[in-house]
Design a protein around this motif. Structure first.
Motif, PDB file in Angstrom:
ATOM      1  N   GLN A 309     -44.400  56.157  12.836  1.00  0.00           N
ATOM      2  CA  GLN A 309     -43.063  56.146  13.430  1.00  0.00           C
ATOM      3  C   GLN A 309     -41.981  55.959  12.367  1.00  0.00           C
ATOM      4  OE1 GLN A 309     -42.406  53.800  17.043  1.00  0.00           O
ATOM      5  NE2 GLN A 309     -40.554  52.960  16.138  1.00  0.00           N
ATOM      6  N   ILE A 312     -39.510  52.289  10.114  1.00  0.00           N
ATOM      7  CA  ILE A 312     -40.164  51.077   9.630  1.00  0.00           C
ATOM      8  C   ILE A 312     -40.488  51.255   8.154  1.00  0.00           C
ATOM      9  CG2 ILE A 312     -41.118  50.361  11.861  1.00  0.00           C
ATOM     10  CD1 ILE A 312     -43.802  51.600  11.015  1.00  0.00           C
ATOM     11  N   LYS A 346     -48.436  49.511  14.446  1.00  0.00           N
ATOM     12  CA  LYS A 346     -48.083  48.770  15.668  1.00  0.00           C
ATOM     13  C   LYS A 346     -47.570  47.371  15.322  1.00  0.00           C
ATOM     14  CE  LYS A 346     -49.994  47.036  20.029  1.00  0.00           C
ATOM     15  NZ  LYS A 346     -51.226  46.866  20.848  1.00  0.00           N
ATOM     16  N   ILE A 349     -44.027  47.608  13.996  1.00  0.00           N
ATOM     17  CA  ILE A 349     -43.058  47.851  15.067  1.00  0.00           C
ATOM     18  C   ILE A 349     -42.757  46.540  15.798  1.00  0.00           C
ATOM     19  CG2 ILE A 349     -42.712  49.027  17.276  1.00  0.00           C
ATOM     20  CD1 ILE A 349     -44.479  51.324  16.056  1.00  0.00           C
ATOM     21  N   GLU A 350     -43.796  45.731  16.015  1.00  0.00           N
ATOM     22  CA  GLU A 350     -43.601  44.426  16.656  1.00  0.00           C
ATOM     23  C   GLU A 350     -42.776  43.503  15.763  1.00  0.00           C
ATOM     24  OE1 GLU A 350     -47.597  43.181  17.307  1.00  0.00           O
ATOM     25  OE2 GLU A 350     -47.886  44.464  19.080  1.00  0.00           O
ATOM     26  N   LYS A 352     -40.579  44.440  13.543  1.00  0.00           N
ATOM     27  CA  LYS A 352     -39.203  44.940  13.569  1.00  0.00           C
ATOM     28  C   LYS A 352     -38.468  44.417  14.794  1.00  0.00           C
ATOM     29  CE  LYS A 352     -36.459  49.208  13.715  1.00  0.00           C
ATOM     30  NZ  LYS A 352     -36.489  50.703  13.659  1.00  0.00           N
ATOM     31  N   SER A 353     -39.124  44.479  15.940  1.00  0.00           N
ATOM     32  CA  SER A 353     -38.512  43.973  17.173  1.00  0.00           C
ATOM     33  C   SER A 353     -38.211  42.483  17.070  1.00  0.00           C
ATOM     34  CB  SER A 353     -39.456  44.251  18.337  1.00  0.00           C
ATOM     35  OG  SER A 353     -38.935  43.729  19.539  1.00  0.00           O
TER      36      SER A 353
END
Length: 361
Positions: A309, A312, A346, A349-350, A352-353
């Motif tokens: 993705q 990131i 994954k 991404i977590e 980053k959130s």
């Protein structure tokens, strides 16, 4: 022809990694034996005396590459410096607790300083601390660093710290903000070298995919060793049935992933020397270029390559030329690798959130 000095910032310079890193830079391990440097060292106020001591040692070591800075008469009088008939010369070291002064005109920034995770801290707590630190340092780089400054983030969580820095230093090109996975890359090379009893310089093209964390994926599927019979894939050279490819995809991966923890257990301190050395390797190859036919691992801003993705900071295999990195394209990815690459993406991404929620909090 005398080269102009390159200004290199090291944050957290009085800490373990910083203390190991600054003499390596001063001896030419980062930019070569002929490149003069001016070191900018930053640390927090409680470490000011220790930072002063590091500066004293750099001066005492008389590193020829630490280029002194001539000052005019007014500057000398303002700073209270001793004047000679030749004017005023100060050592090529800036040691400060002021982030703006530290970032002034730097060409390369190695971000070692950060808030470490301590016992009892939740993941969100350490992320929140580092978001605050990297937001402030990014703003200082944005305002004071030289144009086209190259940034390497070492402090963990390195990928997410680099992402926060990118957000708050918008004038620094996204390709100029990277994080350190070269340490993991070098660890993988070392493990193969030891197991096959070959010189580490003959091993190349391992890959670290993803996060600088326990989810990273050290990939040997494309790694080779130079032998007397030519270049051979690592998988062909593993003759021990207990270390065949299926074990390379389990024990080898776990060994590289957990190497940092193993070093802490052994020396009761984190891996400072190898981290500092790999930071030099990262910048050297980025600036001076990778050898023909070889790649290295760098945490870079994803452009969607290999189905990762965008948005990131993810570790990819890269080649470098003329100060620019490029992701190696077209590598075959098997099912096992795909699963591992997606799992570490994954996690990023977590993270980053989580980082963005800390910004709002």
């Amino acid at each position: 022809m005398v080269q102009s000095a390159v200004r290199i910032l090291v944050t957290g310079a009085a800490g373990q990694i910083g203390y190991a890193l600054v003499p390596m830079i001063a001896k030419g391990a980062m930019l070569g034996p002929d490149q003069p440097v001016i070191l900018h060292m930053l640390d927090i106020k409680p470490a000011a005396e220790a930072l002063k001591g590091v500066k004293m040692e750099l001066i005492d070591a008389a590193f020829p590459l630490l280029k002194g800075m001539p000052l005019n008469l007014q500057d000398c009088l303002t700073m209270g410096r001793f004047l000679t008939s030749y004017g005023c010369i100060i050592a090529g070291v800036v040691a400060t607790t002021d982030v703006a002064e530290a970032c002034k005109d730097v060409n390369i920034a190695v971000m070692v300083g950060g808030f470490p995770r301590t016992e009892g801290m939740e993941r969100k707590d350490v992320m929140s601390k580092n978001v605050s630190i990297y937001k402030a340092q990014a703003s200082a780089l944005e305002q004071h660093a030289a144009p086209n400054c190259k940034v390497l983030v070492v402090a963990n969580p390195a990928n997410s710290n680099a992402l926060i820095l990118k957000e708050f230093a918008p004038s620094i090109p996204e390709k100029n903000i990277t994080c350190l996975t070269r340490l993991d890359h070098n660890r993988a090379l070392g493990q193969i070298s030891e197991r096959l009893n070959v010189h580490v310089g003959d091993v190349k093209n391992v890959i670290i995919w993803g996060n600088h964390s326990s989810t990273q994926y050290p990939d040997v599927n494309h790694a080779t060793v130079m032998t007397s019979a030519g270049e051979k894939p690592v998988s062909e050279l593993v003759h021990d049935d207990q270390w065949q490819l299926h074990l390379l995809n389990s024990e080898f991966v776990a060994t590289v992933q957990q190497r940092g923890a193993a070093i802490i257990k052994a020396r009761k301190l984190s891996s400072a020397l190898s981290a500092a050395s790999s930071a030099c390797d990262h910048i050297r190859d980025w600036v001076l270029g990778t050898p023909q036919g070889s790649w290295v691992s760098m945490g870079v801003y994803s452009d969607g390559s290999y189905g990762i993705q965008p948005g990131i900071i993810y570790s990819f295999p890269v080649t470098c030329q003329k100060g620019e990195w490029s992701i190696v394209q077209g590598l075959k990815i098997d099912e096992f690798s795909r699963e591992k690459m997606d799992a570490t993406a994954k996690e990023l991404i977590e993270e980053k959130s989580l980082a963005y929620s800390c910004l709002k909090g």
